[in-house]
Design a protein around this motif. Structure first.
Motif, mmCIF file in Angstrom:
data_model
loop_
_atom_site.group_PDB
_atom_site.id
_atom_site.type_symbol
_atom_site.label_atom_id
_atom_site.label_comp_id
_atom_site.label_asym_id
_atom_site.label_seq_id
_atom_site.Cartn_x
_atom_site.Cartn_y
_atom_site.Cartn_z
ATOM 1 N N ALA A 16 28.603 40.004 27.149
ATOM 2 C CA ALA A 16 27.199 40.161 26.750
ATOM 3 C C ALA A 16 26.343 38.970 27.190
ATOM 4 O O ALA A 16 25.135 39.097 27.330
ATOM 5 N N TYR A 17 26.982 37.835 27.427
ATOM 6 C CA TYR A 17 26.264 36.615 27.792
ATOM 7 C C TYR A 17 26.606 36.098 29.183
ATOM 8 O O TYR A 17 26.058 35.076 29.602
ATOM 9 N N CYS A 18 27.482 36.763 29.913
ATOM 10 C CA CYS A 18 27.988 36.193 31.170
ATOM 11 C C CYS A 18 26.865 35.853 32.144
ATOM 12 O O CYS A 18 26.913 34.800 32.784
ATOM 13 N N ASP A 19 25.861 36.681 32.243
ATOM 14 C CA ASP A 19 24.770 36.392 33.184
ATOM 15 C C ASP A 19 24.012 35.120 32.793
ATOM 16 O O ASP A 19 23.596 34.351 33.650
ATOM 17 N N ALA A 20 23.872 34.869 31.506
ATOM 18 C CA ALA A 20 23.160 33.683 31.033
ATOM 19 C C ALA A 20 23.965 32.401 31.240
ATOM 20 O O ALA A 20 23.416 31.299 31.201
ATOM 21 N N PHE A 21 25.271 32.553 31.471
ATOM 22 C CA PHE A 21 26.150 31.397 31.635
ATOM 23 C C PHE A 21 26.706 31.283 33.057
ATOM 24 O O PHE A 21 27.614 30.499 33.314
ATOM 25 N N GLY A 22 26.166 32.092 33.976
ATOM 26 C CA GLY A 22 26.552 31.992 35.373
ATOM 27 C C GLY A 22 27.928 32.538 35.701
ATOM 28 O O GLY A 22 28.607 32.040 36.597
ATOM 29 N N LEU A 23 28.335 33.572 34.985
ATOM 30 C CA LEU A 23 29.658 34.153 35.183
ATOM 31 C C LEU A 23 29.510 35.633 35.483
ATOM 32 O O LEU A 23 28.749 36.326 34.804
ATOM 33 N N ASP A 24 30.232 36.109 36.500
ATOM 34 C CA ASP A 24 30.147 37.540 36.791
ATOM 35 C C ASP A 24 30.951 38.321 35.755
ATOM 36 O O ASP A 24 31.924 37.819 35.193
ATOM 37 N N GLU A 77 33.010 40.912 35.882
ATOM 38 C CA GLU A 77 34.425 41.216 36.130
ATOM 39 C C GLU A 77 35.313 40.026 35.789
ATOM 40 O O GLU A 77 36.338 40.182 35.125
ATOM 41 N N THR A 78 34.906 38.830 36.213
ATOM 42 C CA THR A 78 35.678 37.633 35.881
ATOM 43 C C THR A 78 35.682 37.405 34.373
ATOM 44 O O THR A 78 36.729 37.100 33.789
ATOM 45 N N ALA A 79 34.533 37.560 33.739
ATOM 46 C CA ALA A 79 34.432 37.374 32.288
ATOM 47 C C ALA A 79 35.356 38.346 31.560
ATOM 48 O O ALA A 79 36.085 37.960 30.639
ATOM 49 N N TYR A 80 35.328 39.593 31.973
ATOM 50 C CA TYR A 80 36.159 40.632 31.355
ATOM 51 C C TYR A 80 37.642 40.281 31.477
ATOM 52 O O TYR A 80 38.394 40.326 30.499
ATOM 53 N N LYS A 81 38.060 39.947 32.685
ATOM 54 C CA LYS A 81 39.471 39.633 32.916
ATOM 55 C C LYS A 81 39.896 38.365 32.184
ATOM 56 O O LYS A 81 40.970 38.312 31.581
ATOM 57 N N MET A 82 39.045 37.338 32.217
ATOM 58 C CA MET A 82 39.343 36.062 31.582
ATOM 59 C C MET A 82 39.535 36.221 30.072
ATOM 60 O O MET A 82 40.413 35.602 29.472
ATOM 61 N N ALA A 83 38.725 37.059 29.453
ATOM 62 C CA ALA A 83 38.733 37.193 27.995
ATOM 63 C C ALA A 83 39.761 38.198 27.473
ATOM 64 O O ALA A 83 39.982 38.269 26.266
ATOM 65 N N GLU A 84 40.406 38.948 28.371
ATOM 66 C CA GLU A 84 41.293 40.021 27.912
ATOM 67 C C GLU A 84 42.410 39.543 26.988
ATOM 68 O O GLU A 84 42.728 40.188 25.991
ATOM 69 N N GLY A 85 43.006 38.402 27.263
ATOM 70 C CA GLY A 85 44.108 37.907 26.444
ATOM 71 C C GLY A 85 43.698 37.325 25.110
ATOM 72 O O GLY A 85 44.544 36.920 24.318
ATOM 73 N N PHE A 86 42.390 37.301 24.832
ATOM 74 C CA PHE A 86 41.902 36.683 23.606
ATOM 75 C C PHE A 86 41.539 37.686 22.521
ATOM 76 O O PHE A 86 41.165 37.288 21.420
ATOM 77 N N GLY A 87 41.626 38.976 22.824
ATOM 78 C CA GLY A 87 41.386 39.988 21.806
ATOM 79 C C GLY A 87 42.517 39.991 20.795
ATOM 80 O O GLY A 87 43.596 39.445 21.040
#
Length: 134
Positions: free
Chosen positions: A25-33, A35-45
């Motif tokens: 929801a915030y990736c654009d505001a933090f300079g992150l695409d 797809e990368t944000a989605y993949k990076m955060a997957e293990g944290f659910g």
């Protein structure tokens, strides 16, 4: 609820885990695409998959690193300040909900649900807005 918090809720409703919903929801505001944000955060659910630190809060902590770090060209220069921010985020989340542990939020041991995933996402987004969006 902010527009980004509503976006995070919609993402969660579509199947994103709590961490993914907050980060994306915030990736654009933090300079992150996304797809990368989605993949990076997957293990944290699901509290890092272990019902430990709430996934929504983990997403906010990832964003704190993105906001605070000067990157690999300045190793170690900003981690103290980032750790201070992450401690403040966790303390604020815990103050509101009584804990930041997924298993306690969901009442695994005692059956007492303290906060829903949607509520945790809303709280994490509020913290992002308060602490990280300047």
């Amino acid at each position: 609820m902010t527009e980004r918090a509503e976006q995070a809720q919609r993402l969660h409703d579509q199947g994103y885990n709590c961490a993914q919903a907050v980060v994306c929801a915030y990736c654009d505001a933090f300079g992150l695409d996304e797809e990368t944000a989605y993949k990076m955060a997957e293990g944290f659910g699901l509290g890092m998959g272990l019902m430990e630190v709430c996934g929504a809060l983990s997403g906010a902590l990832m964003l704190a690193g993105l906001r605070g770090s000067k990157g690999p060209e300045f190793p170690g220069a900003t981690k103290g300040a980032t750790y201070k921010t992450t401690k403040a985020l966790a303390a604020s989340f815990s103050e509101k909900n009584g804990t930041y542990l997924c298993r306690e939020l969901k009442g695994v041991a005692d059956g007492k649900v303290r906060r829903s995933c949607s509520g945790c996402i809303e709280d994490a987004c509020q913290l992002v807005e308060s602490f990280l969006m300047e």
